[in-house]
Design an enzyme around this catalytic site. Structure first.
Site, PDB file in Angstrom:
ATOM      1  N   GLY A 192      12.848  12.673   9.570  1.00 33.25           N
ATOM      2  CA  GLY A 192      11.938  13.062   8.604  1.00 33.25           C
ATOM      3  C   GLY A 192      10.572  12.903   9.772  1.00 33.25           C
ATOM      4  O   GLY A 192      10.867  12.363  11.239  1.00 33.25           O
ATOM      5  N   ASP A 207      23.313  10.768   1.118  1.00 33.60           N
ATOM      6  CA  ASP A 207      22.209  11.103   0.033  1.00 33.60           C
ATOM      7  C   ASP A 207      21.997   9.538  -0.976  1.00 33.60           C
ATOM      8  O   ASP A 207      23.012   9.063  -1.091  1.00 33.60           O
ATOM      9  CB  ASP A 207      22.378  12.034  -1.054  1.00 33.60           C
ATOM     10  CG  ASP A 207      21.002  12.077  -2.053  1.00 33.60           C
ATOM     11  OD1 ASP A 207      20.428  11.201  -2.731  1.00 33.60           O
ATOM     12  OD2 ASP A 207      20.914  13.225  -1.820  1.00 33.60           O
ATOM     13  N   SER A 244       4.215  -0.369   2.767  1.00 28.62           N
ATOM     14  CA  SER A 244       2.487   0.898   3.010  1.00 28.62           C
ATOM     15  C   SER A 244       1.408  -0.094   2.511  1.00 28.62           C
ATOM     16  O   SER A 244       1.798  -1.298   1.505  1.00 28.62           O
ATOM     17  CB  SER A 244       2.993   2.031   2.001  1.00 28.62           C
ATOM     18  OG  SER A 244       1.324   2.680   1.708  1.00 28.62           O
ATOM     19  N   THR A 262      -0.443   0.661   0.207  1.00 28.88           N
ATOM     20  CA  THR A 262      -0.729   0.622  -0.783  1.00 28.88           C
ATOM     21  C   THR A 262      -0.152  -0.489  -2.182  1.00 28.88           C
ATOM     22  O   THR A 262      -0.668  -0.436  -3.040  1.00 28.88           O
ATOM     23  CB  THR A 262       0.059   2.406  -1.020  1.00 28.88           C
ATOM     24  OG1 THR A 262      -0.429   2.790  -2.464  1.00 28.88           O
ATOM     25  CG2 THR A 262       1.869   1.979  -1.322  1.00 28.88           C
ATOM     26  N   TYR A 290       5.054   6.397  -6.708  1.00 27.56           N
ATOM     27  CA  TYR A 290       5.448   5.941  -5.504  1.00 27.56           C
ATOM     28  C   TYR A 290       5.064   4.375  -5.319  1.00 27.56           C
ATOM     29  O   TYR A 290       5.609   3.758  -4.353  1.00 27.56           O
ATOM     30  CB  TYR A 290       4.328   6.915  -4.529  1.00 27.56           C
ATOM     31  CG  TYR A 290       4.659   6.423  -2.712  1.00 27.56           C
ATOM     32  CD1 TYR A 290       5.921   6.705  -3.192  1.00 27.56           C
ATOM     33  CD2 TYR A 290       3.034   5.777  -2.743  1.00 27.56           C
ATOM     34  CE1 TYR A 290       5.735   6.571  -1.026  1.00 27.56           C
ATOM     35  CE2 TYR A 290       3.488   6.390  -1.129  1.00 27.56           C
ATOM     36  CZ  TYR A 290       4.954   5.625  -0.171  1.00 27.56           C
ATOM     37  OH  TYR A 290       4.779   5.920   0.843  1.00 27.56           O
ATOM     38  N   LYS A 318       7.731   1.089  -3.669  1.00 30.03           N
ATOM     39  CA  LYS A 318       7.158   0.124  -1.910  1.00 30.03           C
ATOM     40  C   LYS A 318       6.679  -1.188  -2.688  1.00 30.03           C
ATOM     41  O   LYS A 318       7.452  -1.914  -1.749  1.00 30.03           O
ATOM     42  CB  LYS A 318       5.933   0.991  -1.118  1.00 30.03           C
ATOM     43  CG  LYS A 318       6.021   2.010  -0.955  1.00 30.03           C
ATOM     44  CD  LYS A 318       7.157   2.293   0.258  1.00 30.03           C
ATOM     45  CE  LYS A 318       7.410   3.277   0.677  1.00 30.03           C
ATOM     46  NZ  LYS A 318       8.625   3.579   1.146  1.00 30.03           N
ATOM     47  N   ARG A 341     -11.348  11.787  -5.357  1.00 24.93           N
ATOM     48  CA  ARG A 341      -9.950  11.669  -5.972  1.00 24.93           C
ATOM     49  C   ARG A 341      -9.683   9.973  -6.773  1.00 24.93           C
ATOM     50  O   ARG A 341      -9.930   9.315  -6.374  1.00 24.93           O
ATOM     51  CB  ARG A 341      -9.612  12.088  -4.363  1.00 24.93           C
ATOM     52  CG  ARG A 341      -7.799  11.953  -4.977  1.00 24.93           C
ATOM     53  CD  ARG A 341      -6.866  12.506  -3.734  1.00 24.93           C
ATOM     54  NE  ARG A 341      -6.539  11.507  -2.698  1.00 24.93           N
ATOM     55  CZ  ARG A 341      -5.828  11.757  -1.705  1.00 24.93           C
ATOM     56  NH1 ARG A 341      -5.485  12.328  -1.471  1.00 24.93           N
ATOM     57  NH2 ARG A 341      -5.962  10.674  -0.585  1.00 24.93           N
ATOM     58  N   GLY A 394      -7.795   6.649  -8.372  1.00 26.57           N
ATOM     59  CA  GLY A 394      -6.522   6.025  -7.438  1.00 26.57           C
ATOM     60  C   GLY A 394      -6.949   6.092  -6.544  1.00 26.57           C
ATOM     61  O   GLY A 394      -6.638   4.831  -5.377  1.00 26.57           O
TER      62      GLY A 394
END
Ligand code: NAD
Ligand code: UD1
Length: 334
Positions: free
Chosen positions: A10, A58, A124, A126, A149, A153, A292, A294
């Site tokens: 990634g 996975d 994050s 966040t 999401y 975290k 936006r 959030g």
């Protein structure tokens, strides 16, 4: 030292793998290639001279990961694998909770079974929600996340902390990233999201190559110097280096340690647009849109703890982030 990198094909994982190899680590990657391509391994070889060992596995299927642990003994795991699209997580919460949370539980069970109890985890900023203090230190209380999401975290930080509490042979480093942008200087590694991008820099890159007509700036009435949202953008190569520095911490202590990985500088949406235009000599048409849902006004790090304890400081400035993003986009998206 041998390091397992989950999600290593990634965006952030691939830059970290390149950095690890350059600094002499042996690297094994697994990824299910849901959001990346195997050709990244060739690019890593072009950059470092080494094609890392790769398994297609996975997180949700424990047996698919077992050969990785059976065939190698790891000094530590850097765990990037996960889903990260905020909007998609609102639409498909179970998919996110299963992949990110159940998947990480599977990984930790295997780590226990094979006696590798050291993990560096991609968290994050966040998790701070609407932060109680700016700049944000690691002791700032965690907040309310606005999407599944973000909750994955926040919950995974707790789960990893609980594992350490139950068995103090576990060593955990939680890295809270601010806003990674930029790309490898070679233009070989970078971020190429599927579909229309949600994040600012990928969107700007699509406008720059002419695939999207203009950028929508989400709100110009925030309590910030120019009214647009302020974030702590960090070059992905600096972020990658932060992980390499964290390896010493995770292998030498049996603690839970938390670090912000940011530059400590806040830039507005319009600062990013202007710098991108200036550095790359390209016009980015934009118009002001409603806020936006959030979004918060301002978010930037106090990175002093990472400097003091990991000896890590972000080195690249915004101009370099914009230059490298465009260098990658020119090669990949045109
Ligand atoms: P990315 O999507 O480029 O990389 C994640 C990789 O994980 C992908 O290659 C994907 O195929 C793989 N993956 C996903 N689910 C998997 C599964 N079940 N099994 C195996 N592999 C799986 O994302 P990134 O930007 O490199 O982010 C890496 C990590 O950092 C993620 O955990 C992300 O949530 C976190 N993070 C990213 C940002 C950001 O802005 N990019 C910010 C904060 C935290
Ligand atoms: C978002 C996520 C965060 C995630 C991070 C990295 C939300 C609320 N937060 O952070 O959980 O960890 O991405 O994946 O989604 N902007 C525009 N126009 C655009 C896109 C963005 O004006 O087309 C603005 C935003 O309003 C914000 C800034 O640019 O002020 C940065 O946005 P973005 O890149 O999406 O990152 P975050 O919202 O900070």
């Amino acid at each position: 030292m041998k390091i397992l990198v989950t999600g290593g094909t990634g965006y952030i994982g691939s830059h970290t793998v390149a950095e690890l190899i350059e600094r002499g680590y042996e690297v094994v990657i697994f990824d299910n290639l849901y959001n990346s391509k195997e050709e990244v391994l060739d690019y890593i070889k072009e950059i470092t001279g080494v094609r890392p060992v790769f398994y297609k596995a996975d997180l949700r299927d424990k047996e698919s990961m077992r050969p990785v642990f059976k065939e190698h003994t790891f000094d530590a795991v850097i765990h990037f694998a996960g889903l990260k699209a905020v909007g998609e997580s609102v639409e498909k919460p179970l998919f996110y909770y299963e992949n990110n949370i159940a998947g990480t539980v599977n990984l930790c069970e295997l780590m226990n079974e094979y006696g590798c109890k050291r993990i560096i985890f991609s968290s994050s900023a966040t998790v701070y929600g609407d932060p109680a203090e700016i700049p944000i230190t690691e002791s700032c209380p965690k907040g309310t996340c606005t999407n599944p999401y973000g909750w994955t975290k926040s919950m995974l930080e707790q789960i990893l902390t609980d594992i350490h509490t139950s068995d103090n042979e576990w060593s955990v480093v939680l890295l809270r990233y601010f806003n990674p942008i930029g790309a490898h200087e070679s233009g070989l590694l970078g971020e190429s999201p599927n579909g229309i991008p949600n994040n600012l820099m990928p969107y700007i890159m699509q406008v720059a190559v002419g695939k999207l007509p203009e950028l929508g700036v989400f709100g110009d009435d925030y309590d910030t110097p120019d009214g647009t949202g302020v974030r702590d953008y960090i070059h992905v190569v600096d972020l990658a280096k932060g992980h390499v520095n964290a390896i010493e911490k995770v292998t030498k202590t049996n603690e839970v340690n938390i670090y912000n990985l940011g530059t400590g500088n806040g830039y507005s949406v319009l600062d990013i647009v202007k710098t991108f235009e200036e550095v790359n000599n390209i016009k980015i048409p934009y118009s002001i849109k409603p806020r936006r849902a959030g979004d918060i006004a301002t978010c930037y790090a106090d990175p002093a703890k990472a400097k003091a304890e990991l000896g890590w400081v972000a080195e690249y400035d915004l101009r370099k982030m914009c230059e490298d993003s465009w260098n990658f986009a020119k090669k990949r998206f045109k």
